[in-house]
Design an enzyme around this catalytic site. Structure first.
Site, PDB file in Angstrom:
ATOM      1  N   HIS A   1      -9.408   6.319   2.352  1.00  0.00           N
ATOM      2  CA  HIS A   1      -9.838   6.525   3.761  1.00  0.00           C
ATOM      3  C   HIS A   1     -11.076   7.401   3.878  1.00  0.00           C
ATOM      4  O   HIS A   1     -11.102   8.353   4.674  1.00  0.00           O
ATOM      5  CB  HIS A   1      -8.682   7.108   4.575  1.00  0.00           C
ATOM      6  CG  HIS A   1      -8.602   6.525   5.948  1.00  0.00           C
ATOM      7  ND1 HIS A   1      -9.044   7.172   7.055  1.00  0.00           N
ATOM      8  CD2 HIS A   1      -8.139   5.336   6.377  1.00  0.00           C
ATOM      9  CE1 HIS A   1      -8.850   6.431   8.125  1.00  0.00           C
ATOM     10  NE2 HIS A   1      -8.295   5.301   7.746  1.00  0.00           N
TER      11      HIS A   1
ATOM     12  N   TYR B   1      -3.789  10.909   5.382  1.00  0.00           N
ATOM     13  CA  TYR B   1      -3.906   9.612   6.042  1.00  0.00           C
ATOM     14  C   TYR B   1      -2.721   8.701   5.709  1.00  0.00           C
ATOM     15  O   TYR B   1      -2.251   8.662   4.568  1.00  0.00           O
ATOM     16  CB  TYR B   1      -5.211   8.893   5.623  1.00  0.00           C
ATOM     17  CG  TYR B   1      -5.092   7.462   6.029  1.00  0.00           C
ATOM     18  CD1 TYR B   1      -4.753   6.478   5.102  1.00  0.00           C
ATOM     19  CD2 TYR B   1      -5.130   7.124   7.379  1.00  0.00           C
ATOM     20  CE1 TYR B   1      -4.525   5.174   5.508  1.00  0.00           C
ATOM     21  CE2 TYR B   1      -4.895   5.828   7.790  1.00  0.00           C
ATOM     22  CZ  TYR B   1      -4.582   4.848   6.858  1.00  0.00           C
ATOM     23  OH  TYR B   1      -4.325   3.589   7.278  1.00  0.00           O
TER      24      TYR B   1
ATOM     25  N   TRP C   1     -12.018  11.579   8.437  1.00  0.00           N
ATOM     26  CA  TRP C   1     -10.563  11.373   8.606  1.00  0.00           C
ATOM     27  C   TRP C   1     -10.146  10.105   7.918  1.00  0.00           C
ATOM     28  O   TRP C   1     -10.833   9.083   8.001  1.00  0.00           O
ATOM     29  CB  TRP C   1     -10.186  11.289  10.093  1.00  0.00           C
ATOM     30  CG  TRP C   1      -8.751  10.906  10.232  1.00  0.00           C
ATOM     31  CD1 TRP C   1      -7.650  11.707  10.015  1.00  0.00           C
ATOM     32  CD2 TRP C   1      -8.247   9.609  10.545  1.00  0.00           C
ATOM     33  NE1 TRP C   1      -6.514  10.992  10.191  1.00  0.00           N
ATOM     34  CE2 TRP C   1      -6.828   9.706  10.512  1.00  0.00           C
ATOM     35  CE3 TRP C   1      -8.838   8.379  10.838  1.00  0.00           C
ATOM     36  CZ2 TRP C   1      -5.992   8.603  10.786  1.00  0.00           C
ATOM     37  CZ3 TRP C   1      -8.025   7.291  11.100  1.00  0.00           C
ATOM     38  CH2 TRP C   1      -6.628   7.435  11.081  1.00  0.00           C
TER      39      TRP C   1
ATOM     40  N   GLU D   1     -13.849  -2.147   6.345  1.00  0.00           N
ATOM     41  CA  GLU D   1     -13.213  -2.238   7.659  1.00  0.00           C
ATOM     42  C   GLU D   1     -14.037  -1.563   8.751  1.00  0.00           C
ATOM     43  O   GLU D   1     -13.949  -1.952   9.913  1.00  0.00           O
ATOM     44  CB  GLU D   1     -11.805  -1.662   7.639  1.00  0.00           C
ATOM     45  CG  GLU D   1     -11.712  -0.184   7.467  1.00  0.00           C
ATOM     46  CD  GLU D   1     -10.275   0.310   7.422  1.00  0.00           C
ATOM     47  OE1 GLU D   1      -9.477  -0.220   6.638  1.00  0.00           O
ATOM     48  OE2 GLU D   1      -9.954   1.211   8.198  1.00  0.00           O
TER      49      GLU D   1
ATOM     50  N   ARG E   1     -13.520  -5.984   3.221  1.00  0.00           N
ATOM     51  CA  ARG E   1     -12.455  -5.834   4.201  1.00  0.00           C
ATOM     52  C   ARG E   1     -12.897  -6.043   5.650  1.00  0.00           C
ATOM     53  O   ARG E   1     -12.177  -5.718   6.578  1.00  0.00           O
ATOM     54  CB  ARG E   1     -11.831  -4.448   4.066  1.00  0.00           C
ATOM     55  CG  ARG E   1     -10.938  -4.384   2.856  1.00  0.00           C
ATOM     56  CD  ARG E   1     -10.132  -3.145   2.686  1.00  0.00           C
ATOM     57  NE  ARG E   1      -9.540  -2.543   3.831  1.00  0.00           N
ATOM     58  CZ  ARG E   1      -8.445  -2.956   4.460  1.00  0.00           C
ATOM     59  NH1 ARG E   1      -7.848  -4.071   4.067  1.00  0.00           N
ATOM     60  NH2 ARG E   1      -7.949  -2.288   5.484  1.00  0.00           N
TER      61      ARG E   1
ATOM     62  N   ARG F   1       0.847  -1.176   0.000  1.00  0.00           N
ATOM     63  CA  ARG F   1       0.000   0.000   0.000  1.00  0.00           C
ATOM     64  C   ARG F   1       0.888   1.233   0.000  1.00  0.00           C
ATOM     65  O   ARG F   1       1.845   1.296   0.792  1.00  0.00           O
ATOM     66  CB  ARG F   1      -0.900   0.006   1.249  1.00  0.00           C
ATOM     67  CG  ARG F   1      -1.938   1.092   1.257  1.00  0.00           C
ATOM     68  CD  ARG F   1      -2.717   1.137   2.549  1.00  0.00           C
ATOM     69  NE  ARG F   1      -1.969   1.851   3.592  1.00  0.00           N
ATOM     70  CZ  ARG F   1      -2.490   2.131   4.798  1.00  0.00           C
ATOM     71  NH1 ARG F   1      -3.724   1.738   5.100  1.00  0.00           N
ATOM     72  NH2 ARG F   1      -1.770   2.785   5.698  1.00  0.00           N
TER      73      ARG F   1
ATOM     74  N   GLU G   1      -9.079   1.776  -1.788  1.00  0.00           N
ATOM     75  CA  GLU G   1      -9.803   1.385  -0.575  1.00  0.00           C
ATOM     76  C   GLU G   1     -10.582   2.553   0.000  1.00  0.00           C
ATOM     77  O   GLU G   1     -10.092   3.678   0.057  1.00  0.00           O
ATOM     78  CB  GLU G   1      -8.798   0.895   0.455  1.00  0.00           C
ATOM     79  CG  GLU G   1      -9.368   0.543   1.794  1.00  0.00           C
ATOM     80  CD  GLU G   1      -8.290   0.168   2.775  1.00  0.00           C
ATOM     81  OE1 GLU G   1      -7.183  -0.232   2.347  1.00  0.00           O
ATOM     82  OE2 GLU G   1      -8.537   0.308   3.990  1.00  0.00           O
TER      83      GLU G   1
ATOM     84  N   ASP H   1      -5.173   3.602   0.078  1.00  0.00           N
ATOM     85  CA  ASP H   1      -6.316   3.790   0.966  1.00  0.00           C
ATOM     86  C   ASP H   1      -6.761   5.248   0.911  1.00  0.00           C
ATOM     87  O   ASP H   1      -6.026   6.144   1.333  1.00  0.00           O
ATOM     88  CB  ASP H   1      -5.902   3.424   2.413  1.00  0.00           C
ATOM     89  CG  ASP H   1      -7.099   3.281   3.342  1.00  0.00           C
ATOM     90  OD1 ASP H   1      -6.915   2.713   4.432  1.00  0.00           O
ATOM     91  OD2 ASP H   1      -8.204   3.707   2.954  1.00  0.00           O
TER      92      ASP H   1
ATOM     93  N   GLU I   1      -4.281  -7.662   5.102  1.00  0.00           N
ATOM     94  CA  GLU I   1      -3.467  -6.521   5.522  1.00  0.00           C
ATOM     95  C   GLU I   1      -2.577  -6.942   6.683  1.00  0.00           C
ATOM     96  O   GLU I   1      -3.021  -7.643   7.601  1.00  0.00           O
ATOM     97  CB  GLU I   1      -4.352  -5.353   5.954  1.00  0.00           C
ATOM     98  CG  GLU I   1      -3.553  -4.143   6.428  1.00  0.00           C
ATOM     99  CD  GLU I   1      -4.415  -2.929   6.696  1.00  0.00           C
ATOM    100  OE1 GLU I   1      -5.647  -3.057   6.660  1.00  0.00           O
ATOM    101  OE2 GLU I   1      -3.863  -1.846   6.934  1.00  0.00           O
TER     102      GLU I   1
HETATM  103  C1  CS2 Z   1      -6.615   1.897   7.865  1.00  0.00           C
HETATM  104  C2  CS2 Z   1      -6.503   1.766   9.353  1.00  0.00           C
HETATM  105  O1  CS2 Z   1      -5.256  -0.008   7.772  1.00  0.00           O
HETATM  106  C3  CS2 Z   1      -6.144   0.621   7.197  1.00  0.00           C
HETATM  107  O2  CS2 Z   1      -6.662   0.286   6.120  1.00  0.00           O
HETATM  108  O3  CS2 Z   1      -7.874   2.257   7.394  1.00  0.00           O
HETATM  109  O4  CS2 Z   1      -5.204   2.081   9.695  1.00  0.00           O
HETATM  110  C4  CS2 Z   1      -7.450   2.632  10.161  1.00  0.00           C
HETATM  111  O5  CS2 Z   1      -7.146   3.993   9.927  1.00  0.00           O
HETATM  112  C5  CS2 Z   1      -7.286   2.296  11.629  1.00  0.00           C
HETATM  113  O6  CS2 Z   1      -7.477   0.920  11.799  1.00  0.00           O
HETATM  114  C6  CS2 Z   1      -8.274   3.069  12.470  1.00  0.00           C
HETATM  115  O7  CS2 Z   1      -8.157   2.682  13.812  1.00  0.00           O
HETATM  116 MG    MG Z   2      -8.286   1.409   5.536  1.00  0.00          MG
END
Ligand code: CS2
Ligand code: MG
Length: 406
Positions: A216, A162, A406, A266, A287, A150, A240, A214, A343
């Site tokens: 995000h 991010y 965020w 996620e 995810r 990534r 992502e 990502d 991941e």
């Molecule tokens: C992120 C995470 O790993 C990822 O794909 O989206 O680092 C996420 O920001 C954190 O798990 C939030 O606690």
């Molecule tokens: Mg993520």
């Protein structure tokens, strides 16, 4: 023969470099099962849900009745689902599967259908304040054996994009302290900058490497479509969370506009939360995770639904998911037919000491432990030296001060 029953349910909150919530179930024959109940930034809500509401219901229950316990705790709550409830339920479910596998004397994957592959392909995380820094970090990870990486970088015109870690430190966005760190986001700068990141990595490191990115949750559907079109030519493995994941129908628009592969899930915690995404083939990878989507039992259901629609798995595995969750994920990843990628954000050495585990990384793959159960536990004596410290995830604002994702 009398069924084995749960004799004790205990929640351990500790902070070996970061906060974790861990459930320890002990049966009346002395078997111990472990579950991860960590919800980054809201840990104590899950700890209380487990301690104050679920533990009194667990003691005395037959440990082997995993499905019945899952339904009893899910439907019995009435206020079903949600990240706190499903993370708590995930911890219980994972611990019960650990117990069942230990009592059967086999690694958990043997109870999930056995091996469908020899190892679990994982992706690493290249970050950098500048594009050259990210290219260099990507090269470092390639040399470490990763074939999927990534790529994230700071974006000129923003403060705290991010996924960019402090050089030499394990990435963990939760800053200690009594208030969330605030960052400044500027979408036009990001949309201009990100294609140049992909271009630089492809030019420097070639086309064999699978590149993930990502977003995000930060774009509108149209902006996500624009990003997808702008990076298609660099053959991304996935984009992502291009938009806030809870709006599943936004993906209909994005899907119609770009062939860039999409991944999300996620922050989603039930099969109903990904149902549209999967049944309309709006994503290529789902995810959802063991810890946040109700444990092994429910995640298997999500993965089986995904399999019906040609959607593969790509479970979340950041450092705020404990080694207990990662260990459980690897057993499921090993057995399912539609595994995509896992991941893997390595934890710190201290975290690994507090959570001794048998899984190991080699040549871009993770291999679960072959011992009975999950192959991980919490060293409670060590954990006691690292008490909980309040920590929050950051909050993003636009340049005019508007709160953004965020
Ligand atoms: C992120 C995470 O790993 C990822 O794909 O989206 O680092 C996420 O920001 C954190 O798990 C939030 O606690
Ligand atoms: Mg993520």
């Amino acid at each position: 023969m009398a069924p084995v029953r749960i004799a004790e349910a205990r929640v351990i909150v500790c902070s070996p470099d970061r906060n974790f919530v861990t459930l320890k179930l002990t049966t009346d024959d002395g078997t111990v099962g472990w579950g991860d109940g960590t919800l980054n930034g809201r840990e104590l809500a899950v700890a209380s849900y487990l301690t104050d509401h679920l533990s009194p219901l667990l003691v005395g229950r037959e440990a082997g009745r995993i499905e019945d316990t899952w339904q009893y705790l899910y439907r019995g709550a009435y206020w079903r689902g949600g990240p706190v409830g499903m993370t708590a339920l995930g911890a219980v479910d994972t611990a019960l599967w650990d117990i069942k596998a230990k009592r059967a004397g086999v690694p958990l994957y043997e109870l999930l259908g056995g091996r469908s592959r020899d190892g679990i392909r994982v992706y690493g995380h290249a970050t950098g304040a500048t594009i050259p820094d990210t290219v260099a970090d990507t090269r470092r990870l390639m040399e470490a054996g990763f074939s999927a990486i990534r790529i994230q970088t700071d974006t000129p015109g923003t403060q705290g994009a991010y996924g960019v870690s402090v050089p030499g430190q394990v990435y963990d966005p939760s800053a200690g302290g009594h208030l969330p760190q605030e960052t400044v986001w500027h979408t036009p700068s990001y949309l201009r900058h990100t294609p140049t990141l992909f271009e630089a990595v492809r030019e420097e490191l070639g086309w064999e490497l699978d590149l993930l990115h990502d977003v995000h949750h930060r774009l509108s559907p149209r902006e996500a479509a624009q990003l997808g079109r702008s990076v298609e030519r660099f053959n991304p493995f996935w984009l992502e969370d291009p938009t806030p994941a809870e709006d599943q129908t936004a993906y209909r628009y994005i899907r119609a506009q770009t062939t860039a592969p999409l991944a999300t899930g996620e922050v989603l915690n039930s099969i109903w939360g990904v149902q549209t995404l999967i049944t309309e083939r709006l994503v290529d990878y789902v995810r959802a995770t063991v810890v946040h989507a109700g444990g092994v039992t429910h995640l298997r259901r999500i993965f089986d639904l995904a399999h019906l629609y040609g959607v593969r798995t790509g479970s979340h595995g950041a450092t705020d998911l404990s080694p207990v969750s990662l260990a459980a994920a690897l057993h499921l990843d090993l057995a399912i037919p539609n595994f995509g990628i896992q991941e893997y954000m390595a934890h710190t050495a201290l975290t690994d000491r507090v959570f001794p585990h048998g899984y190991r990384f080699a040549d871009g793959y993770l291999h679960p432990a072959d011992e009975p159960g999950l192959g991980v536990h919490l060293d409670e004596d060590l954990a006691a030296h690292h008490p909980y410290e309040r920590a929050y995830l950051p909050v993003a604002r636009l340049r005019d001060g508007t709160v953004h994702d965020w």
